[in-house]
Motif scaffolding. Structure first.
Motif, PDB file in Angstrom:
ATOM      1  N   UNK A   7      19.778  46.496  29.343  1.00  0.00           N
ATOM      2  CA  UNK A   7      20.183  47.063  30.625  1.00  0.00           C
ATOM      3  C   UNK A   7      20.746  46.012  31.582  1.00  0.00           C
ATOM      4  N   UNK A   8      20.240  44.774  31.510  1.00  0.00           N
ATOM      5  CA  UNK A   8      20.704  43.717  32.422  1.00  0.00           C
ATOM      6  C   UNK A   8      22.177  43.387  32.142  1.00  0.00           C
ATOM      7  N   UNK A   9      22.465  43.172  30.833  1.00  0.00           N
ATOM      8  CA  UNK A   9      23.861  42.875  30.434  1.00  0.00           C
ATOM      9  C   UNK A   9      24.747  44.084  30.728  1.00  0.00           C
ATOM     10  N   UNK A  10      24.206  45.259  30.482  1.00  0.00           N
ATOM     11  CA  UNK A  10      24.924  46.499  30.782  1.00  0.00           C
ATOM     12  C   UNK A  10      25.450  46.487  32.207  1.00  0.00           C
ATOM     13  N   UNK A  11      24.536  46.214  33.106  1.00  0.00           N
ATOM     14  CA  UNK A  11      24.858  46.252  34.532  1.00  0.00           C
ATOM     15  C   UNK A  11      25.884  45.159  34.900  1.00  0.00           C
ATOM     16  N   UNK A  12      25.614  43.968  34.359  1.00  0.00           N
ATOM     17  CA  UNK A  12      26.487  42.816  34.658  1.00  0.00           C
ATOM     18  C   UNK A  12      27.922  43.073  34.188  1.00  0.00           C
ATOM     19  N   UNK A  13      28.037  43.540  32.951  1.00  0.00           N
ATOM     20  CA  UNK A  13      29.375  43.777  32.376  1.00  0.00           C
ATOM     21  C   UNK A  13      30.083  44.940  33.075  1.00  0.00           C
ATOM     22  N   UNK A  14      29.289  45.989  33.376  1.00  0.00           N
ATOM     23  CA  UNK A  14      29.925  47.136  34.049  1.00  0.00           C
ATOM     24  C   UNK A  14      30.430  46.718  35.424  1.00  0.00           C
ATOM     25  N   UNK A  15      29.678  45.844  36.084  1.00  0.00           N
ATOM     26  CA  UNK A  15      30.112  45.343  37.393  1.00  0.00           C
ATOM     27  C   UNK A  15      31.443  44.593  37.268  1.00  0.00           C
ATOM     28  N   UNK A  16      31.518  43.740  36.205  1.00  0.00           N
ATOM     29  CA  UNK A  16      32.777  42.992  35.971  1.00  0.00           C
ATOM     30  C   UNK A  16      33.928  43.972  35.757  1.00  0.00           C
ATOM     31  N   UNK A  17      33.664  44.980  34.918  1.00  0.00           N
ATOM     32  CA  UNK A  17      34.721  45.963  34.625  1.00  0.00           C
ATOM     33  C   UNK A  17      35.133  46.672  35.923  1.00  0.00           C
ATOM     34  N   UNK A  18      34.138  46.989  36.754  1.00  0.00           N
ATOM     35  CA  UNK A  18      34.413  47.675  38.017  1.00  0.00           C
ATOM     36  C   UNK A  18      35.277  46.782  38.924  1.00  0.00           C
ATOM     37  N   UNK A  19      34.874  45.503  39.044  1.00  0.00           N
ATOM     38  CA  UNK A  19      35.624  44.570  39.907  1.00  0.00           C
ATOM     39  C   UNK A  19      37.059  44.370  39.422  1.00  0.00           C
ATOM     40  N   UNK A  20      37.186  44.220  38.099  1.00  0.00           N
ATOM     41  CA  UNK A  20      38.533  44.011  37.537  1.00  0.00           C
ATOM     42  C   UNK A  20      39.400  45.251  37.748  1.00  0.00           C
ATOM     43  N   UNK A  21      38.757  46.441  37.620  1.00  0.00           N
ATOM     44  CA  UNK A  21      39.518  47.678  37.863  1.00  0.00           C
ATOM     45  C   UNK A  21      39.984  47.719  39.311  1.00  0.00           C
ATOM     46  N   UNK A  22      39.093  47.268  40.214  1.00  0.00           N
ATOM     47  CA  UNK A  22      39.475  47.223  41.631  1.00  0.00           C
ATOM     48  C   UNK A  22      40.668  46.301  41.847  1.00  0.00           C
ATOM     49  N   UNK A  23      40.607  45.133  41.183  1.00  0.00           N
ATOM     50  CA  UNK A  23      41.719  44.173  41.279  1.00  0.00           C
ATOM     51  C   UNK A  23      43.025  44.813  40.856  1.00  0.00           C
ATOM     52  N   UNK A  24      42.928  45.539  39.733  1.00  0.00           N
ATOM     53  CA  UNK A  24      44.110  46.226  39.213  1.00  0.00           C
ATOM     54  C   UNK A  24      44.644  47.212  40.246  1.00  0.00           C
ATOM     55  N   UNK A  25      43.702  47.930  40.854  1.00  0.00           N
ATOM     56  CA  UNK A  25      44.103  48.943  41.829  1.00  0.00           C
ATOM     57  C   UNK A  25      44.791  48.291  43.041  1.00  0.00           C
ATOM     58  N   UNK A  26      44.187  47.180  43.511  1.00  0.00           N
ATOM     59  CA  UNK A  26      44.768  46.471  44.663  1.00  0.00           C
ATOM     60  C   UNK A  26      46.178  45.992  44.316  1.00  0.00           C
ATOM     61  N   UNK A  27      46.275  45.404  43.114  1.00  0.00           N
ATOM     62  CA  UNK A  27      47.582  44.880  42.678  1.00  0.00           C
ATOM     63  C   UNK A  27      48.617  45.997  42.631  1.00  0.00           C
ATOM     64  N   UNK A  28      48.238  47.103  42.015  1.00  0.00           N
ATOM     65  CA  UNK A  28      49.195  48.204  41.880  1.00  0.00           C
ATOM     66  C   UNK A  28      49.550  48.767  43.259  1.00  0.00           C
ATOM     67  N   UNK A  29      48.556  48.863  44.140  1.00  0.00           N
ATOM     68  CA  UNK A  29      48.851  49.343  45.501  1.00  0.00           C
ATOM     69  C   UNK A  29      49.825  48.418  46.215  1.00  0.00           C
ATOM     70  N   UNK A  30      49.575  47.096  46.094  1.00  0.00           N
ATOM     71  CA  UNK A  30      50.467  46.120  46.743  1.00  0.00           C
ATOM     72  C   UNK A  30      51.887  46.227  46.193  1.00  0.00           C
ATOM     73  N   UNK A  31      51.966  46.358  44.867  1.00  0.00           N
ATOM     74  CA  UNK A  31      53.290  46.473  44.239  1.00  0.00           C
ATOM     75  C   UNK A  31      53.999  47.731  44.724  1.00  0.00           C
ATOM     76  N   UNK A  32      53.239  48.823  44.821  1.00  0.00           N
ATOM     77  CA  UNK A  32      53.840  50.073  45.296  1.00  0.00           C
ATOM     78  C   UNK A  32      54.294  49.934  46.742  1.00  0.00           C
TER      79      UNK A  32
END
Ligand SMILES: Nc1ncnc2c1ncn2[C@@H]1O[C@H](COP(=O)(O)OP(=O)(O)OP(=O)(O)O)[C@@H](O)[C@H]1O
Ligand SMILES: [Mg+2]
Length: 460
Positions: free
Chosen positions: A266-291
């Motif tokens: 569960x610890x790794x689960x949470x840590x990795x999901x957080x990374x995935x969440x943050x990276x998805x946010x980065x992607x979203x910010x990037x795409x918003x900026x590009x748009x």
């Protein structure tokens, strides 16, 4: 008619003179008086002289004047005219010579005008032009060519092209144009005043009416701007791909690990999901900026102007940063007069403030200070956001507004930055007819100043 009448008069005068001479001579022989004979002959001589002078003025002089005028016309002096008021055929001839002179003069004026127009066109054309004959001698170079390659007319005209033009691409263009007798296109680069110029050379053959090659025209087009845009577009695509690839690789990697082995922990689960969440946010910010950028750049994009009360807008933006400011224990001091009003696009102005404040907070260490100020002049309003942060090295400040430019890529990535924030600020400021500048000192802090015109008529 008139002339044959006067010729007849001359003939009669001659006949009478001869008859008088014979009669006078016979009479003087009969009376054997030689004095009378000499006097008669003297009078006859004077009369003959008068007749000859008359004939000279009537026939020889006009021909001389006409011939002199013709000589002047042949020499190219089209202003020459026959001025004597002659009658008869000579008069007709004089009028015709004058008519011819007038026509020639009109023709030469027209020709001169056409040559002047052609020269003006050739000299003011936006491309460099060179005219060669079939042997490769240069006959003409225009002003644009000289501005591209340097030198003066006399450095080129009259010389063989390969003696005065160094670029082998030009030599090949001429050779192939002459060889294939069709248009040939090549590119060359020139280094001019520390500037890299891209030139496209087009060779076009010139033919006589009987389709024989008589020379060639070389046209030189400056395609530097076009090339630069192409380079920028390629860089942009490469940058976007790179920026997209990084978070996607990360998301895929962590998701794979989670699927393979992490689900039980569960610890790794949470840590990795957080990374995935943050990276998805980065992607979203990037795409918003590009748009955002692509919308700002769209042809026909218009701003929605409204009356801005600056302090109200700043107060609306600040709460979004409250948590971050508190986390870093940064003090924010706002000094904006309540009276500052101007016309701008409210949402876009908020975007400027958000991007500049986010930077000020991101690039300022804990317990730093941020100041938001505004001053107005008759025409403009100056909005300044200063911080006591890490500052920007002097040598990269000119590049700071470029897309994807980050002073320290790794550090920016930590703060979630994509390097598009300032490019957006610059774009919005310019769309308003204003601009943005930066003053910064390494490890001391930075001040970004946005200048916006208060009057709409300044907006492009
Ligand atoms: N106030 C500041 N102090 C120091 N450096 C700054 C400041 N503002 C910008 N920079 C530098 O300029 C770079 C470009 O800023 P910009 O806002 O365009 O991109 P970013 O902050 O990296 O990402 P984002 O697109 O998310 O804003 C930053 O990466 C940073 O190196
Ligand atoms: Mg930023």
């Amino acid at each position: 008619m008139n002339e044959s009448f006067s010729k007849l008069k001359f003939a009669y005068a001659f006949a009478i003179l001869i008859i008088m001479a014979i009669v006078g001579a016979v009479l003087s022989l009969i009376v054997e008086d030689y004095i009378i004979l000499i006097s008669v002959l003297g009078i006859l001589y004077i009369l003959l002289l008068i007749i000859l002078l008359n004939a000279f003025h009537k026939y020889i002089k006009p021909i001389q004047v006409a011939s002199k005028t013709m000589g002047e016309l042949l020499k190219g002096n089209y202003r020459a005219r026959v001025h004597h008021p002659f009658n008869g055929s000579i008069g007709d001839l004089s009028r015709q010579i004058n008519e011819l002179a007038r026509n020639l003069s009109e023709l030469s004026i027209n020709e001169q005008m056409q040559a002047d127009q052609l020269k003006t066109v050739i000299d003011n054309t936006e491309s460099g032009l060179v005219l060669l004959d079939e042997k490769g001698y240069i006959h003409l170079v225009n002003r644009k060519f000289l501005s591209m390659f340097g030198g003066q007319q006399r450095d080129y005209v009259g010389y063989l092209y390969y003696d005065v033009m160094r670029q082998t691409a030009i030599h090949r263009t001429v050779q192939e144009t002459f060889l294939y007798e069709k248009n040939v296109k090549k590119s060359i680069t020139l280094d001019k005043d520390t500037r890299h110029m891209y030139i496209e050379v087009v060779g076009a053959p010139i033919f006589t009416e009987r389709k024989l090659l008589k020379g060639a025209v070389l046209a030189f087009y400056d395609i530097t701007d076009f090339k630069n845009v192409e380079v920028m577009r390629k860089d942009f695509v490469a940058n976007v791909s790179h920026e997209l690839k990084t978070p996607i690789t990360s998301i895929t990697g962590f998701a794979e690990t989670l699927l393979d082995e992490g689900l039980s922990n569960p610890e790794i689960n949470r840590q990795f999901t957080e990374i995935i969440y943050n990276e998805s946010n980065r992607l979203q910010v990037l795409i918003n900026d590009l748009l955002t950028l692509s919308k700002l750049e769209q042809e026909g994009f218009t701003l929605s102007y409204s009356d801005i009360h600056l302090i109200t807008i700043v107060n609306e933006v600040l709460p979004a940063f409250k948590q971050k400011i508190a986390e870093k224990d940064i003090s924010v001091d706002t000094s904006i007069s309540d009276s500052i009003h101007f016309i701008a696009d409210q949402e876009k102005l908020k975007q400027i403030l958000i991007n500049l404040l986010a930077n000020a907070i991101n690039y300022t260490p804990e317990q730093g200070k941020i100041k938001i100020q505004a001053v107005e002049s008759e025409d403009d309003v100056h909005i300044m956001i200063s911080d006591t942060g890490i500052g920007i090295p002097q040598d990269v400040t000119p590049r700071i507004f470029e897309r994807f430019f980050r002073v320290d890529k790794a550090r920016s990535r930590d703060t979630g930055g994509t390097g598009l924030g300032l490019a957006i600020v610059k774009h919005i400021s310019e769309l308003h007819g204003g601009h943005v500048t930066v003053e910064s000192e390494l490890n001391k802090g930075s001040t970004f100043t946005v200048v916006l015109p208060k009057n709409l008529d300044k907006v492009k």
